[in-house]
Design a protein around this motif. Structure first.
Motif: not given
Ligand code: PMP
Ligand code: GLN
Length: 388
Positions: A96-99, A108-109, A258-259, A265-267
């Motif tokens: 799950i991501t913030p958007g 990308f990162t 990704f994780r 980043m957001a955790f």
């Protein structure tokens, strides 16, 4: 005493402020009807709002697990099994991501190194190039072919070099409303076969698809699935863009990578909203957003035909429609969009904003994800625009 400011590095080549901030700001300033930035002006389902309140009132207000609430990831896996007949492992393949914008950046990162090249298809959502460049990589734009904005696969093939590390694609596409066919996926698969190229598949408009077209996700493609990240946004499905919650589906190794980034980043993502989304997805009571938007498109297009704006190809998906103002003006599209906002009270997006080199074909993008009364009021104003 003089103060010397430390220098600020340029993180990307895009100039100034994103067009969405510019045009929504101008709409506000001139009290114009805002058909520019893509968001609905009607309320989300009241049941979903209630679930958000209930989750918070029930005490779900602390950090969620880093990959996302297990019950939300399970609900997404069940939804994909139901809609696409796909088996997705919620523990190892969904985050799950913030958007979705954040999802794209983080994908990308997790794969890019300095000097890598990323191919994208233009016109494109305006965060792609800055996101590529902020990760030290080089954006390689390839133009879609007007008027239907199909992919010229030979041009994509020609853009591949030994440094190509990823291709980012978007279907249904913002801003063109083009939708990929099965053969597009096969063409992409043939190009990346036996290479080290990853695929980022931006599928935020998967459910906003019209005229009986069916969305195919990259996860359904047997060859592409193992090298792909697919990005989604609840904002587009449940009419709550301001919640800024989406998700990334990728095979376990890519989800791991990704994780690895996301945890620092957001955790994690807003907890009560995740409870609400999980409950709402499970209840499956939402009105199908594709049907809602298709009737808005039909209404908007039938009425736009009574104005001096011309549409060459009706949008097949997303909530955007590109139109030409050739019968009205010879102004560059940025100036035209500003003029239309100030003089006629309707804000739109100039399509040149979606090209790195600001290619200007005298086109603007309308967002039709609006109440009928908003669309009719906008049409009334557009009817009054004089022809040349
Ligand atoms: N991709 C495309 C093509 C979009 O139009 C949008 C809309 N904002 C996004 C990604 C991002 O979605 P989110 O609001 O979830 O970041
Ligand atoms: N994706 C939306 C659009 O294209 C806006 C997203 C944003 O404001 N960054 O209009």
């Amino acid at each position: 005493m003089s103060h010397k400011m430390p220098g600020i590095p340029f993180r990307h080549s895009a100039t100034g402020t994103t067009i969405f901030t510019v045009m929504s700001g101008l709409a506000q300033q001139y009290n114009a009807i805002n058909l520019s930035q893509g968001f609905p002006d009607f309320p989300l389902d009241a049941g979903l709002s209630r679930m958000l309140f209930d989750a918070s009132a029930s005490g779900f207000n602390q950090y969620a697990p880093m990959p996302g609430l297990p019950m939300l990831r399970q609900a997404i896996a069940d939804d994909f099994a139901n809609r696409y007949k796909l088996t997705i492992d919620p523990d190892t393949e969904i985050t799950i991501t913030p958007g979705a914008t954040y999802g794209i950046y983080s994908a990308f990162t997790s794969i890019l190194q300095r000097g890598d090249e990323v191919i994208l298809l233009e016109p494109a959502y305006d965060s792609y190039i800055p996101n590529i460049e902020m990760n030290g990589a080089v954006a390689v734009p390839v133009s879609l072919v007007a008027p239907d904005f199909r992919v010229d696969w030979q041009k994509v093939k020609d853009a591949v070099t030994p440094r190509t590390r990823a291709v980012i694609i978007n279907t249904p596409q913002n801003p063109t409303g083009a939708v990929w066919s099965r053969s597009d996926w096969d063409e992409l698969a043939a190009i990346v076969r036996d290479t080290d190229i990853y695929v980022l598949s931006d599928e935020v408009y998967e459910q906003l698809i019209f005229d009986g077209h069916e969305h195919r996700t990259v996860m359904q493609h047997p060859e592409l699935r193992f090298r792909s990240f697919a990005l989604y946004s609840f904002g587009k499905v449940f009419n709550n863009t301001g919640w800024k919650i989406g998700y990334c589906i990728a095979p376990p190794q890519l989800t791991n990578a990704f994780r690895h980034v996301h945890q620092f980043m957001a955790f994690c993502v807003n907890t009560p909203a995740q409870y609400a989304l999980a409950g709402f997805l499970r209840a499956a009571t939402a009105e199908p957003v594709g049907r809602v938007m298709e009737s808005k498109r039909d209404l908007f297009l039938s009425k736009l035909a009574e104005t001096p704006f011309t549409v060459q190809v009706p949008t097949k998906g997303s909530y955007f429609q590109i139109a030409s103002y050739e019968r009205i003006s010879d102004l560059p599209d940025m100036e035209f969009a500003q003029w239309l906002t100030k003089e006629h009270g309707v804000a739109t997006i100039p399509v040149s904003a979606f090209y790195r080199n600001r290619q200007d074909d005298h086109l603007i993008r309308f967002c039709f994800a609006k109440k009928e009364e908003t669309l009719m009021a906008a049409i009334e104003r557009l009817r009054a625009v004089p022809v040349k």
